[in-house]
Design an enzyme around this catalytic site. Structure first.
Site, short mmCIF file in Angstrom:
data_model
loop_
_atom_site.label_atom_id
_atom_site.label_comp_id
_atom_site.label_asym_id
_atom_site.label_seq_id
_atom_site.Cartn_x
_atom_site.Cartn_y
_atom_site.Cartn_z
N ARG A 107 0.82 -1.21 0.00
CA ARG A 107 0.00 0.00 0.00
C ARG A 107 0.85 1.26 0.00
O ARG A 107 0.54 2.22 -0.72
CB ARG A 107 -0.95 -0.02 1.20
CG ARG A 107 -1.84 1.21 1.35
CD ARG A 107 -2.44 1.72 0.05
NE ARG A 107 -3.11 0.69 -0.73
CZ ARG A 107 -3.41 0.80 -2.00
NH1 ARG A 107 -3.07 1.89 -2.68
NH2 ARG A 107 -4.02 -0.18 -2.65
N LYS A 142 1.83 25.20 -3.60
CA LYS A 142 0.57 24.59 -3.17
C LYS A 142 0.71 23.07 -3.24
O LYS A 142 0.14 22.40 -4.10
CB LYS A 142 -0.58 25.10 -4.04
CG LYS A 142 -0.83 26.59 -3.87
CD LYS A 142 -1.89 27.11 -4.83
CE LYS A 142 -2.08 28.61 -4.68
NZ LYS A 142 -3.05 29.15 -5.65
N LYS A 174 4.57 39.76 -3.22
CA LYS A 174 3.16 39.72 -3.61
C LYS A 174 2.47 41.00 -3.20
O LYS A 174 3.08 41.90 -2.60
CB LYS A 174 2.49 38.48 -3.01
CG LYS A 174 3.25 37.18 -3.33
CD LYS A 174 2.43 35.96 -3.14
CE LYS A 174 1.60 35.69 -4.37
NZ LYS A 174 0.90 34.40 -4.31
N GLU A 204 4.92 40.42 -8.07
CA GLU A 204 3.59 40.17 -8.65
C GLU A 204 2.92 41.50 -8.99
O GLU A 204 2.93 42.44 -8.19
CB GLU A 204 2.74 39.40 -7.64
CG GLU A 204 1.30 39.16 -8.06
CD GLU A 204 0.50 38.53 -6.96
OE1 GLU A 204 0.60 37.30 -6.80
OE2 GLU A 204 -0.22 39.26 -6.24
N ASP A 226 -0.44 38.42 -12.77
CA ASP A 226 -1.46 37.66 -12.06
C ASP A 226 -2.87 37.94 -12.57
O ASP A 226 -3.30 39.10 -12.64
CB ASP A 226 -1.40 38.00 -10.56
CG ASP A 226 -2.28 37.09 -9.73
OD1 ASP A 226 -2.27 35.87 -9.96
OD2 ASP A 226 -2.99 37.61 -8.84
#
Length: 288
Positions: A107, A142, A174, A204, A226
């Protein structure tokens, strides 16, 4: 160690640490009580990893370690390398040895292999959509906590590029940094004065006016454009005129990535490569 994907590095120390943690979680204090109770101690087994769906394989070194760390007597033989495109029915690897160890490691091996292959497969799908352009698809931060290095390795297996690994290896300014620091010129000045000459600085922006401020202030190496629609991205690339590396981000998906790439940006970042992927269906079939 099982061969890695070409042009991709994965530390064996990271592999072993991740697999040990997964095995500790699965085996607990008493071990695999099902296999201990039902399988004779001297029994041997042979099994094959088989692709159930098409995709790109990643994670074979972790599957190898899942068995080796339980019992070094288990032999794991990879028949393909990470980064290889696979079809249903392809045999990816063979594992042979003490049956209890084979069953106990199954597994953990499949969890790593399926998850990382899912990331590699998703990345390849994006890369295929933009291969007619100069743009590269890249990941973000992320990622699943504790698995970042593995997931970024899987992105490279799929033909993608890696963004920064953490907060410590590149500066990414940012909108909140700009607001707190007092504006574009102020934040870029402070960043350039504080970091070493080998550290890249990305900032950004979400409007062409902000981009103009960045170009006037100087100090940046990369600009993150962005949530700009393709028409605005194209104008942004023209304004930059090669003075900065350009990266597009925000709402990127398989339906939009080609149009974004065709604006002339250098990189396209997408958190979906790591936070929204489907595990690739891979099975372990006993042959005995």
């Amino acid at each position: 160690m099982t061969p890695l994907a070409p042009n991709a590095f994965l530390s064996p120390l990271i592999v072993e640490d991740a697999v040990r943690r997964a095995l500790d979680e699965d085996l607990g204090r008493a071990g695999d009580i099902t296999s201990i109770a039902t399988i004779p101690a001297g029994a041997a087994a042979r099994a094959v990893f088989v692709a159930r769906k098409p995709g790109v394989v990643a994670g074979l070194p972790l599957a190898d370690a899942a068995f080796r760390l339980i019992d070094p007597a288990v032999r794991f033989t990879a028949h393909v390398a990470d980064g290889r495109r696979i079809a249903p029915g392809d045999v990816l690897a063979t594992v042979e040895g003490p049956a209890r160890a084979v069953l106990s490691g199954e597994r953990v091996a499949l969890n790593f292999l399926g998850h990382l292959s899912g990331i590699a497969t998703a990345t390849a799908a994006y890369a295929d959509r933009i291969k007619h352009t100069k743009a590269r698809i890249t990941c973000t931060r992320k990622t699943t906590p504790g698995l970042r290095a593995l997931e970024k390795y899987a992105v490279k297996c799929g033909g993608g590029s890696n963004h920064r690994y953490g907060l410590d290896d590149a500066v990414l300014i940012k909108d909140n940094h700009i607001a707190v620091a007092g504006g574009v010129a102020a934040v870029l000045g402070r960043a350039r004065a504080a970091v070493g000459h080998l550290v890249r600085i990305e900032i950004e922006v979400d409007t062409l006016d902000q981009l103009a401020e960045v170009l006037a202030a100087g100090g940046a190496d990369v600009v993150l454009l962005d949530n700009m629609p393709p028409a605005v991205l194209r104008q942004a690339v023209e304004l930059v005129a090669g003075k900065l590396v350009t990266e597009a981000s925000g709402g990127i998906n398989l339906d939009t990535v080609a149009a974004v790439a065709e604006t002339g940006v250098d990189y396209i970042s997408s958190g979906a490569l790591t936070h929204s992927v489907t595990t690739l269906d891979i099975g372990l079939d006993i042959e005995m």
